[in-house]
Write a protein that holds these residues in place. Structure first.
Motif, PDB file in Angstrom:
ATOM      1  N   PRO A   1       0.871  -1.165  -0.003  1.00 54.09           N
ATOM      2  CA  PRO A   1       0.020   0.138  -0.010  1.00 54.09           C
ATOM      3  C   PRO A   1       0.892   1.354  -0.103  1.00 54.09           C
ATOM      4  O   PRO A   1       0.665   2.399  -0.478  1.00 54.09           O
ATOM      5  CB  PRO A   1      -0.814  -0.223   1.355  1.00 54.09           C
ATOM      6  CG  PRO A   1      -0.922  -1.498   1.373  1.00 54.09           C
ATOM      7  CD  PRO A   1       0.563  -2.220   0.961  1.00 54.09           C
ATOM      8  N   ILE A   2       1.779   1.251   0.840  1.00 56.35           N
ATOM      9  CA  ILE A   2       2.602   2.448   1.062  1.00 56.35           C
ATOM     10  C   ILE A   2       3.465   2.700  -0.332  1.00 56.35           C
ATOM     11  O   ILE A   2       3.752   3.601  -0.953  1.00 56.35           O
ATOM     12  CB  ILE A   2       3.613   2.566   2.283  1.00 56.35           C
ATOM     13  CG1 ILE A   2       2.653   2.318   3.574  1.00 56.35           C
ATOM     14  CG2 ILE A   2       4.507   3.664   2.146  1.00 56.35           C
ATOM     15  CD1 ILE A   2       3.608   2.358   4.750  1.00 56.35           C
ATOM     16  N   ALA A   3       3.823   1.647  -0.905  1.00 61.74           N
ATOM     17  CA  ALA A   3       4.691   1.675  -2.281  1.00 61.74           C
ATOM     18  C   ALA A   3       3.801   2.099  -3.289  1.00 61.74           C
ATOM     19  O   ALA A   3       4.142   3.074  -4.114  1.00 61.74           O
ATOM     20  CB  ALA A   3       5.155   0.179  -2.624  1.00 61.74           C
ATOM     21  N   SER A   4       2.301   2.016  -3.329  1.00 59.99           N
ATOM     22  CA  SER A   4       1.648   2.410  -4.415  1.00 59.99           C
ATOM     23  C   SER A   4       1.425   3.897  -4.152  1.00 59.99           C
ATOM     24  O   SER A   4       1.388   4.458  -5.060  1.00 59.99           O
ATOM     25  CB  SER A   4       0.188   1.704  -4.178  1.00 59.99           C
ATOM     26  OG  SER A   4      -0.457   1.991  -3.025  1.00 59.99           O
ATOM     27  N   ARG A   5       1.239   4.198  -2.881  1.00 65.87           N
ATOM     28  CA  ARG A   5       1.204   5.766  -2.685  1.00 65.87           C
ATOM     29  C   ARG A   5       2.485   6.627  -3.048  1.00 65.87           C
ATOM     30  O   ARG A   5       2.469   7.451  -3.610  1.00 65.87           O
ATOM     31  CB  ARG A   5       1.073   6.134  -1.163  1.00 65.87           C
ATOM     32  CG  ARG A   5       0.634   7.460  -0.861  1.00 65.87           C
ATOM     33  CD  ARG A   5       0.478   7.656   0.495  1.00 65.87           C
ATOM     34  NE  ARG A   5       0.244   9.087   1.105  1.00 65.87           N
ATOM     35  CZ  ARG A   5       1.404   9.764   1.564  1.00 65.87           C
ATOM     36  NH1 ARG A   5       2.568   9.221   1.865  1.00 65.87           N
ATOM     37  NH2 ARG A   5       1.029  11.167   1.955  1.00 65.87           N
ATOM     38  N   PHE A   6       3.517   5.879  -2.637  1.00 68.27           N
ATOM     39  CA  PHE A   6       4.912   6.430  -3.077  1.00 68.27           C
ATOM     40  C   PHE A   6       5.208   6.704  -4.617  1.00 68.27           C
ATOM     41  O   PHE A   6       5.590   7.706  -4.910  1.00 68.27           O
ATOM     42  CB  PHE A   6       6.129   5.710  -2.470  1.00 68.27           C
ATOM     43  CG  PHE A   6       7.398   5.758  -2.854  1.00 68.27           C
ATOM     44  CD1 PHE A   6       8.141   6.944  -2.734  1.00 68.27           C
ATOM     45  CD2 PHE A   6       8.129   4.733  -3.458  1.00 68.27           C
ATOM     46  CE1 PHE A   6       9.272   7.077  -3.445  1.00 68.27           C
ATOM     47  CE2 PHE A   6       9.222   4.921  -4.110  1.00 68.27           C
ATOM     48  CZ  PHE A   6       9.921   5.983  -3.967  1.00 68.27           C
ATOM     49  N   MET A   7       4.802   5.397  -5.156  1.00 74.49           N
ATOM     50  CA  MET A   7       5.040   5.626  -6.826  1.00 74.49           C
ATOM     51  C   MET A   7       4.052   6.744  -7.522  1.00 74.49           C
ATOM     52  O   MET A   7       4.495   6.953  -8.310  1.00 74.49           O
ATOM     53  CB  MET A   7       4.849   4.095  -7.331  1.00 74.49           C
ATOM     54  CG  MET A   7       5.917   2.987  -6.730  1.00 74.49           C
ATOM     55  SD  MET A   7       7.555   3.498  -7.387  1.00 74.49           S
ATOM     56  CE  MET A   7       7.182   2.951  -9.046  1.00 74.49           C
ATOM     57  N   ALA A   8       2.920   6.646  -7.079  1.00 72.50           N
ATOM     58  CA  ALA A   8       1.867   7.582  -7.391  1.00 72.50           C
ATOM     59  C   ALA A   8       2.292   8.968  -7.389  1.00 72.50           C
ATOM     60  O   ALA A   8       2.359   9.859  -8.513  1.00 72.50           O
ATOM     61  CB  ALA A   8       0.494   7.362  -6.851  1.00 72.50           C
ATOM     62  N   TYR A   9       2.861   9.663  -6.213  1.00 76.38           N
ATOM     63  CA  TYR A   9       3.008  10.791  -6.097  1.00 76.38           C
ATOM     64  C   TYR A   9       4.287  11.158  -6.937  1.00 76.38           C
ATOM     65  O   TYR A   9       4.468  12.291  -7.568  1.00 76.38           O
ATOM     66  CB  TYR A   9       3.078  11.155  -4.927  1.00 76.38           C
ATOM     67  CG  TYR A   9       1.718  11.542  -3.945  1.00 76.38           C
ATOM     68  CD1 TYR A   9       1.176  12.444  -4.430  1.00 76.38           C
ATOM     69  CD2 TYR A   9       1.412  10.450  -2.911  1.00 76.38           C
ATOM     70  CE1 TYR A   9      -0.154  12.659  -3.672  1.00 76.38           C
ATOM     71  CE2 TYR A   9       0.516  10.521  -2.252  1.00 76.38           C
ATOM     72  CZ  TYR A   9      -0.701  11.677  -2.762  1.00 76.38           C
ATOM     73  OH  TYR A   9      -1.837  11.921  -2.109  1.00 76.38           O
ATOM     74  N   ALA A  10       5.234  10.063  -6.971  1.00 75.21           N
ATOM     75  CA  ALA A  10       6.506  10.362  -7.678  1.00 75.21           C
ATOM     76  C   ALA A  10       6.249  10.416  -9.203  1.00 75.21           C
ATOM     77  O   ALA A  10       6.801  11.162  -9.682  1.00 75.21           O
ATOM     78  CB  ALA A  10       7.498   9.087  -7.425  1.00 75.21           C
ATOM     79  N   SER A  11       5.382   9.503  -9.558  1.00 77.60           N
ATOM     80  CA  SER A  11       4.781   9.566 -10.972  1.00 77.60           C
ATOM     81  C   SER A  11       4.348  10.911 -11.324  1.00 77.60           C
ATOM     82  O   SER A  11       4.363  11.425 -12.491  1.00 77.60           O
ATOM     83  CB  SER A  11       4.065   8.342 -11.436  1.00 77.60           C
ATOM     84  OG  SER A  11       4.697   7.158 -10.995  1.00 77.60           O
TER      85      SER A  11
END
Length: 286
Positions: free
Chosen positions: A51-61
């Motif tokens: 879950p945290i990885a998905s949030r991290f990747m989304a904002y970075a993208s």
């Protein structure tokens, strides 16, 4: 003359022509793949939960996308498309910018925020990627004025995206206690926590080299084999907690603001069959 030599001359002539006429060189799409490869390595090395990885990747993208969209009319802004994203800074009419440099500067600001609790080797590697991409871009003939203007816009864009990320409800769920429901029909992890201990260390090796290869990483080169974790992550981390394989993972994730869906039940699914030990029940048969 070989085809390889001819290719080099053609590339040099093209670069000189671009520099001479003052036009900004076209954005290199490989920059995005460099970042994605690197961020994937960060997720694995930092042992970030899905879950945290998905949030991290989304904002970075989003930071990368908005940086490139700032100078490319073919890319519509994500404002009005992603929930809560508004009032992003834009370019000034008639002034030159470089979309790649805007994206890199915005990405650095966002990653500095999202990875504030990351391992020193992770942060050093990401800074190396930023420097490498920046130097590669400026070598194509970007003027100092355009460089400064682009990086200023990128930083302001990154700050706006960070502010947006902090309003999604993630922070408020960090201190919320959770007790798993106990009883018939509820999941129980009966595997000893010691079975998961190795998950908190590097998946490649537990060996720690004196000369950490992360210090020399270039864009696209980061992975869980070049980023070395030399000790278990400390407890008490809020943004990047170590994965708790023996317990519940983000039980309040449903409180986080969705990126596109307006409500959590916008795409409803049927409830599962009720729990039952009756051999004739739907649940038992499934």
């Amino acid at each position: 003359m070989t085809s390889t030599g001819l290719s080099w001359i053609t590339a040099l002539v093209s670069t000189a022509a671009v520099s001479g006429c003052g036009r900004a060189p076209a954005a290199d799409p490989r920059m995005v793949s460099e970042w994605m490869h690197t961020l994937y390595g960060v997720v694995r090395t930092e042992r970030i939960s899905p879950p945290i990885a998905s949030r991290f990747m989304a904002y970075a993208s989003v930071a990368l996308y908005q940086g490139l969209a700032a100078t490319d009319a073919r890319l519509p802004s994500a404002e009005g498309i992603l929930n809560g994203l508004s009032n992003l800074p834009t370019t000034e009419q008639g002034k030159r910018y470089d979309g790649t440099l805007i994206a890199v500067a915005a990405e650095k600001v966002v990653l500095d925020s999202l990875l504030s609790e990351a391992l020193p080797a992770t942060r050093a590697t990401l800074n190396g990627v930023v420097d490498s991409l920046r130097q590669t871009r400026t070598a194509l003939g970007i003027t100092e004025e355009a460089l400064a203007r682009s990086e200023d816009l990128g930083r302001r864009l990154g700050i706006a995206i960070v502010a947006w990320s902090r309003a999604d409800g993630f922070d408020s769920t960090r201190s919320r206690p959770y007790t798993a429901v106990v009883g018939p029909g509820f999941w129980l992890n009966d595997t000893p926590a010691s079975n998961y201990a190795a998950q908190n260390l590097s998946g490649a090796t537990d060996f720690v080299a004196l000369d950490n290869p992360a210090n020399n990483t270039r864009g696209g080169g980061a992975s869980d084999r070049s980023l070395i974790m030399n000790r278990p992550k400390r407890t008490g981390l809020k943004a990047l907690p170590p994965v708790n394989m023996a317990g519940a993972t983000e039980p309040y994730w449903g409180w986080i603001r969705p990126f596109v869906l307006k409500t959590w039940n916008e795409c409803p699914i049927a409830d599962p069959p009720p729990y039952s030990t009756d051999t004739a029940s739907v649940r038992f048969r499934e």
